[in-house]
Design an enzyme around this catalytic site. Structure first.
Site, PDB file in Angstrom:
ATOM      1  N   LYS A  88     116.048  21.046   5.031  1.00  0.00           N
ATOM      2  CA  LYS A  88     116.931  21.503   3.952  1.00  0.00           C
ATOM      3  C   LYS A  88     117.555  22.845   4.337  1.00  0.00           C
ATOM      4  O   LYS A  88     116.873  23.710   4.914  1.00  0.00           O
ATOM      5  CB  LYS A  88     116.115  21.644   2.662  1.00  0.00           C
ATOM      6  CG  LYS A  88     116.954  21.941   1.425  1.00  0.00           C
ATOM      7  CD  LYS A  88     116.085  21.957   0.163  1.00  0.00           C
ATOM      8  CE  LYS A  88     116.910  22.193  -1.095  1.00  0.00           C
ATOM      9  NZ  LYS A  88     116.107  22.212  -2.326  1.00  0.00           N
ATOM     10  N   SER A 108     117.589  19.267  -6.050  1.00  0.00           N
ATOM     11  CA  SER A 108     118.609  19.767  -5.174  1.00  0.00           C
ATOM     12  C   SER A 108     118.471  19.351  -3.709  1.00  0.00           C
ATOM     13  O   SER A 108     119.418  19.514  -2.950  1.00  0.00           O
ATOM     14  CB  SER A 108     118.626  21.298  -5.265  1.00  0.00           C
ATOM     15  OG  SER A 108     117.421  21.842  -4.763  1.00  0.00           O
ATOM     16  N   SER A 156     113.048  19.577  -7.160  1.00  0.00           N
ATOM     17  CA  SER A 156     114.036  19.311  -6.109  1.00  0.00           C
ATOM     18  C   SER A 156     113.576  18.474  -4.929  1.00  0.00           C
ATOM     19  O   SER A 156     114.406  17.994  -4.168  1.00  0.00           O
ATOM     20  CB  SER A 156     114.621  20.620  -5.596  1.00  0.00           C
ATOM     21  OG  SER A 156     115.556  21.097  -6.532  1.00  0.00           O
TER      22      SER A 156
HETATM   23  N1  GLN Z   1     117.093  20.943 -11.116  1.00  0.00           N
HETATM   24  C1  GLN Z   1     116.324  22.133 -11.004  1.00  0.00           C
HETATM   25  C2  GLN Z   1     117.224  23.336 -11.131  1.00  0.00           C
HETATM   26  O1  GLN Z   1     118.378  23.136 -11.186  1.00  0.00           O
HETATM   27  C3  GLN Z   1     115.568  22.052  -9.723  1.00  0.00           C
HETATM   28  C4  GLN Z   1     115.785  23.129  -8.743  1.00  0.00           C
HETATM   29  C5  GLN Z   1     114.878  23.060  -7.561  1.00  0.00           C
HETATM   30  O2  GLN Z   1     113.814  22.463  -7.620  1.00  0.00           O
HETATM   31  N2  GLN Z   1     115.305  23.731  -6.488  1.00  0.00           N
HETATM   32  O3  GLN Z   1     116.794  24.451 -11.206  1.00  0.00           O
END
Ligand code: GLN
Length: 486
Positions: A79, A154, A178
């Site tokens: 990532k 994400s 995420s």
């Molecule tokens: N959807 C969550 C957010 O927008 C997850 C973010 C993450 O786990 N990096 O904060």
């Protein structure tokens, strides 16, 4: 032989018996990326040259029979929020679009030491802010099962690269879902670690007290293999646990008979897609057949999970992102600037996307004097209640089972106009991060032809039980073996 959808175990077997070389495997992966990723768009950067160099070194290790680990010679994706020396690390943000770190994250070093082969950096929601990868400041990644749908977020690039056969494992990051949401949407296995089990050194922070790096892989066994390689104490990250990392794969086959599986009743409420609900119910029956005892449990503060998570995340993110100011690294917009404050403003105006700006503003508000007690402090107190919910549930059961998301992957564009609607898709994943407990996402069926994921949630530092239970499930089901046709 089709080389690009092998499990790590299968690839390792072929490499060490010298039926294939890592250079061949890596080249096949790169070829497929260049062919298929035009459609999926999971990679921000493909590291052809570096990958082939690392593959050559892996082949030398194997030829000498020295220092061979289960990951030696295996291609993986990373990532794009995890630092890689001399390889661009963008967080999928315009502000870091040309940023090249001078050092490696601890996870990057550990994987390099194990002999794994980095084939590229994957797309994400900008700085990890999102659940669909549509908030990437660079481009949108597509779900390999249906290119009109989102891959989740994400870590959408990570999950799509795994699901499309563009690597043998992927490294993601989970602050509030995420790793798990994209794993669920793309039909792969992925784990969010116990907070502090995997070093965050070199991870570009979203919310420092929630962030956790975790692998996505074809199955639970592979996930455990990678987890073993990246977990552990790190002098560069004082929040890592000192306790030794168990040999997860050695005990993964232990039977689950007699173990107690808790079903949190607050996670089964109206609004869940029918096909998701029936897949989860079917998974519960499988665990019953495996001899597990099923118990209903309560996590009474679940309804505060989303507000607590988002309040604290905004606050921490607004502080963390203050360092992106155009004077240190990444984008710097100085043309026409009167002074250094002007450079900050212009750089941040041009470099950050809408969602990032929204969160910085809300975070700064929640931390400001007069509102701090009402919002930030209150949320920290309720965070303790969320944590206690899990502690009291684990007093009577070994592991919890819940859906990853109330729906399967939605259409691209469906939720982009309404940030609150997007936040709601995290309803089942966010509570684990404030509580710090680990959670493993496992494919458990299909609904409307799209993959469904369940999550197994465990006690602090008890990844072993998650791997054992997830692996037992994958011995009697084949959802994890399904791959999209691209
Ligand atoms: N959807 C969550 C957010 O927008 C997850 C973010 C993450 O786990 N990096 O904060």
């Amino acid at each position: 032989m089709q080389l690009t959808n092998l499990t790590i175990q299968e690839a390792h077997e072929l490499l060490t018996s010298k039926k294939i070389s890592s250079v061949e495997l890596t080249q096949a992966t790169l070829d497929r990326i260049h062919e298929v990723d035009k459609k999926v768009k999971s990679y921000v950067t493909v590291t052809d040259e570096l990958a082939l160099e690392q593959a050559k070194q892996a082949d030398e290790r194997i030829a000498k029979g020295e220092n061979i680990t289960p990951l030696t010679g295996i291609p993986f994706s990373m990532k794009d929020c995890i630092s890689t020396r001399n390889v661009r690390t963008t967080c999928s943000s315009k502000i870091l679009e040309n940023y090249v770190p001078q050092y490696n994250a601890t996870v990057t070093n550990k994987l390099a030491d194990s002999g794994a082969v980095l084939v590229g950096k994957t797309n994400m929601d900008e700085f990890g802010m999102g659940s669909s990868t549509e908030n990437s400041g660079l481009f949108t990644t597509r779900n390999p099962w249906d290119l009109e749908r989102v891959p989740g977020g994400s870590s959408g690039g990570a999950a799509a690269s795994m699901s499309a056969g563009l690597c043998n494992f992927a490294i993601g990051e989970d602050t509030g879902g995420s790793v798990r949401t994209p794993a669920g949407f793309c039909g792969v296995t992925g784990i969010k670690p116990t907070y502090g089990r995997v070093s965050r050194y070199g991870l570009i922070a979203l919310a420092s007290s929630f962030d956790g790096i975790g692998p996505l892989a074809r199955d639970v066994y592979d996930c455990a293999t990678v987890f073993e390689a990246i977990a552990g104490n790190d002098p560069h990250d004082s929040t890592t646990y000192a306790s030794p990392v168990p040999n997860y794969t050695a005990n993964i086959d232990k039977p689950v008979k007699g173990m107690k599986l808790g079903i949190p009743k607050e996670y089964f409420v109206a609004g869940m897609e029918a096909g998701v609900e029936s897949s989860i119910q079917e998974a519960i029956r499988q665990f019953e057949k495996l001899g597990m005892e099923i118990h209903e449990v309560s996590l009474p503060h679940t309804k505060y999970g989303l507000p607590v998570y988002y309040l604290l995340l905004f606050a921490e993110a607004s502080a963390n992102l203050a360092r992106m100011d155009g004077t240190r690294f990444g984008l710097s917009v100085s043309e026409g600037a009167k002074d250094v404050i002007d450079i900050y403003l212009k750089t941040r105006h041009e470099g950050f996307g809408d969602e990032v700006k929204r969160r910085i503003m809300l975070g700064a508000y929640a931390l400001s004097s007069g509102y701090y007690d009402a919002y930030y402090l209150k949320a920290q107190k309720v965070r303790t209640l969320l944590r206690r919910d899990f502690e009291s549930a684990f007093a009577s059961v070994d592991v919890l089972l819940a859906p990853v998301c109330p729906t399967t992957a939605f259409k691209i564009g469906e939720k982009t106009d309404d940030p609150l609607e997007m936040y709601l898709s995290d309803i089942y994943t966010v509570a684990t991060n404030p509580a710090g407990v680990p959670a493993l996402a496992v494919p458990c069926g299909f609904s409307n032809n799209m993959p469904v994921g369940m999550q197994l949630i465990g006690k602090h530092l008890d990844e072993q039980t998650l791997f054992q239970v997830g692996h037992a499930y994958q011995q009697v089901t084949d959802w994890h073996t399904k791959m999209p046709s691209l």
